[in-house]
Write an enzyme that holds these catalytic residues in place. Structure first.
Site, short mmCIF file in Angstrom:
data_model
loop_
_atom_site.label_atom_id
_atom_site.label_comp_id
_atom_site.label_asym_id
_atom_site.label_seq_id
_atom_site.Cartn_x
_atom_site.Cartn_y
_atom_site.Cartn_z
N LYS A 121 0.65 -1.10 -0.09
CA LYS A 121 0.13 0.26 -0.30
C LYS A 121 0.74 1.22 -0.17
CE LYS A 121 -3.06 -2.78 0.49
NZ LYS A 121 -3.64 -3.84 -0.77
N GLU A 205 -1.14 8.91 8.23
CA GLU A 205 -1.91 9.62 6.96
C GLU A 205 -3.30 10.41 8.10
OE1 GLU A 205 -3.35 6.81 3.18
OE2 GLU A 205 -4.00 7.51 4.35
N ARG A 297 -7.93 -7.58 -8.92
CA ARG A 297 -8.75 -9.24 -9.71
C ARG A 297 -10.13 -8.74 -9.88
NH1 ARG A 297 -8.91 -7.09 -3.79
NH2 ARG A 297 -11.09 -6.78 -2.93
#
Ligand code: MV4
Length: 487
Positions: A121, A205, A297
């Site tokens: 990530k 964040e 996916r």
């Protein structure tokens, strides 16, 4: 890009349940022989009955779906040219995609390199930022030193969110409101990340309050052709499990929508990504867009996109893997009406939505115009306890938002499943809700709604209950008091 074209004649499905059946259906329509590998617990699965060929895998009922060396071996010995991983299980394993490649088997999905990039990530966020995609302000590398992390949190300004670099499903994630709770949250996030992902790397964040969760579906071939297939609003989720998905998002201004599409399409082109993929965004109260992560996916909620675009995502995914060129242009995609997907889970709202496994009794399914049911169950089927609780997906479609709400009510009412507890009553309550009907919801909607629903469902009178019994139950729960001696 690679200019290899290779027809797939036999495809192995490394998955189970409704998605295995969905892939079998795509294979049938493409003239491809479908091969299902299944655990000893899945012998009676409807997808096992419908596949062209089946192979039982001996071993732990979950582990057999994760043992990629064995699955690749089985594919080779059975002369399969390709493997479709579905979602979950091995679908985002770069190692699996690589093992397929090494053994001359087509992995129906993106390259191992792209899977690996978006599994990280932090690395993927930095890569996207480089390409010009808006991301949330935060640390560009993993933070190991807790004092250093705390200093950065001060700079960003509270509230902040701590996330696991290889996380997912809300695990290893902590919202931190003030400086004094930072240390505890950081330690907890690190332990959770280590436990669940085998890697304790964390990043920090700015925390976005009350966002909507909007994702953009992308499809791209090996030759740089990239088309977006609109967005899905996945804000209706509980504890990081999506429950309802909608396309298009009912309250997204045209400019924000256009911007999401532009960003997603450009990023995918610049990355040289192939196959289907989904870019996840948060959209805040001011309509500011932030990329958070990408799923490499096919997703559970792909049918809402198929419904409003008419594009068969599984078939196209297979053809892209064969080396086909995308045979439509962006301008040829038409978005028509609204689609809503309801995930039907075998769970009991009165027991904190815990899984409710058992044998299906009477099974009456909805149908008619504008209704699609992707189901992995049937009457007489015993749901094995080893897997997740989603048993089917009900997808409804209508030309406008009001129409799709009516369609949803009708289809949910028609659906009758005996023998197990399901979240159908929760879905019926959601579609009756005023805010839902007005399209006024964020990721905070269901956490409150589901808890109130669960409480209500524990106190609602049962169909044949008399008033005295109902009132005494209310009193036992402390929800009602009466004066005097009337009972
Ligand atoms: C966030 C956020 C607010 N601010 N990041 C949750 C799962 C993971 N994919 C990212 N998630 C969030 N990240 C910042 N900086 C809020 C969430 C979030 C959320 C995101 C999507 C869908 C549902 C959610 C529910 C709670 C929190």
């Amino acid at each position: 890009m690679k200019n290899i074209k290779k027809k797939i004649s036999k495809l192995l499905i490394a998955n189970r349940g409704e998605i295995a059946l969905r892939i079998i259906r795509a294979c049938k329509e493409l003239g491809i022989t479908s091969v299902v590998v299944h655990s000893t617990a899945d012998k009676e699965g409807v997808w096992v009955k419908k596949a062209d060929q089946t192979i039982e895998l001996q071993g732990h009922p979950v582990q057999v779906y994760l043992d990629y060396d064995n699955i690749v071996h089985v594919a080779k010995t059975n002369r399969c040219d390709a493997i479709h991983p579905g979602y979950g299980f091995l679908s985002e394993s770069a190692e699996f995609a690589k093992a397929c490649q090494k053994n001359g088997i087509i992995f129906v999905g993106p390259s191992p390199e792209h899977i690996a990039l978006f599994g990280d990530k932090i690395a993927s966020k930095e890569k996207m930022k480089e390409i010009g995609v808006p991301v949330i302000e935060g640390t560009p590398t993993p933070v190991h030193n807790i004092e250093e992390a705390q200093k950065i949190a001060e700079e960003i300004g509270y509230p902040v969110i701590i996330k696991a670099a290889f996380g997912g499903g809300g695990r290893g994630m902590r919202i931190v409101e003030t400086a004094k709770s930072f240390v505890l949250a950081f330690d907890a996030a690190r332990s959770e990340a280590e436990k669940y992902f085998g890697n304790g790397d964390l990043f920090v964040e700015k925390y976005i309050k009350n966002p909507r969760h909007i994702e953009v579906q992308i499809i791209a071939d090996k030759y740089g052709n990239v088309v977006h297939l609109g967005e899905r609003d996945c804000s209706i989720q509980r504890r990081h499990q999506k429950v309802i998905e909608i396309s298009p998002s009912p309250r997204l201004n045209a400019q924000t929508r256009k911007e999401l599409y532009r960003i997603a399409q450009k990023a995918i082109y610049r990355l040289g990504y192939e196959s289907v993929g989904t870019l996840e965004f948060l959209v805040d109260e001011e309509d500011t867009i932030y990329f958070i992560e990408m799923n490499t996916r096919i997703q559970v909620e792909h049918p809402v996109t198929e419904t409003i675009t008419g594009v068969d995502l599984i078939q196209r995914m297979i053809q892209i893997a064969e080396g086909d060129t995308l045979h439509f242009l962006q301008e040829e995609i038409q978005f028509r009406g609204y689609a809503i997907e309801f995930r039907i889970n075998a769970e009991d709202p009165q027991k904190e939505f815990m899984p409710s496994f058992g044998t299906i009794g009477e099974y009456l399914t909805p149908g008619g115009p504008g209704v699609r049911l992707d189901s992995g169950i049937y009457s007489g089927y015993a749901i094995p306890p080893h897997y997740d609780s989603m048993v089917s997906k009900l997808i409804v479609w209508a030309l406008d938002w009001e129409g799709v709400i009516h369609k949803a009510k009708r289809a949910l009412d028609e659906y009758y499943i005996e023998g197990i507890k399901t979240n159908l009553p929760l879905h019926r309550a959601i579609v009756e809700d005023d805010d839902f009907q007005k399209g006024l919801f964020t990721t905070a909607f269901l956490d409150r709604f589901a808890d109130e629903f669960a409480l209500l469902s524990t106190i609602a009178p049962t169909s044949n209950e008399d008033t005295t019994s109902f009132m005494s139950r209310l009193m036992q729960k402390g929800l009602m008091t009466i004066k005097g001696d009337i009972l």
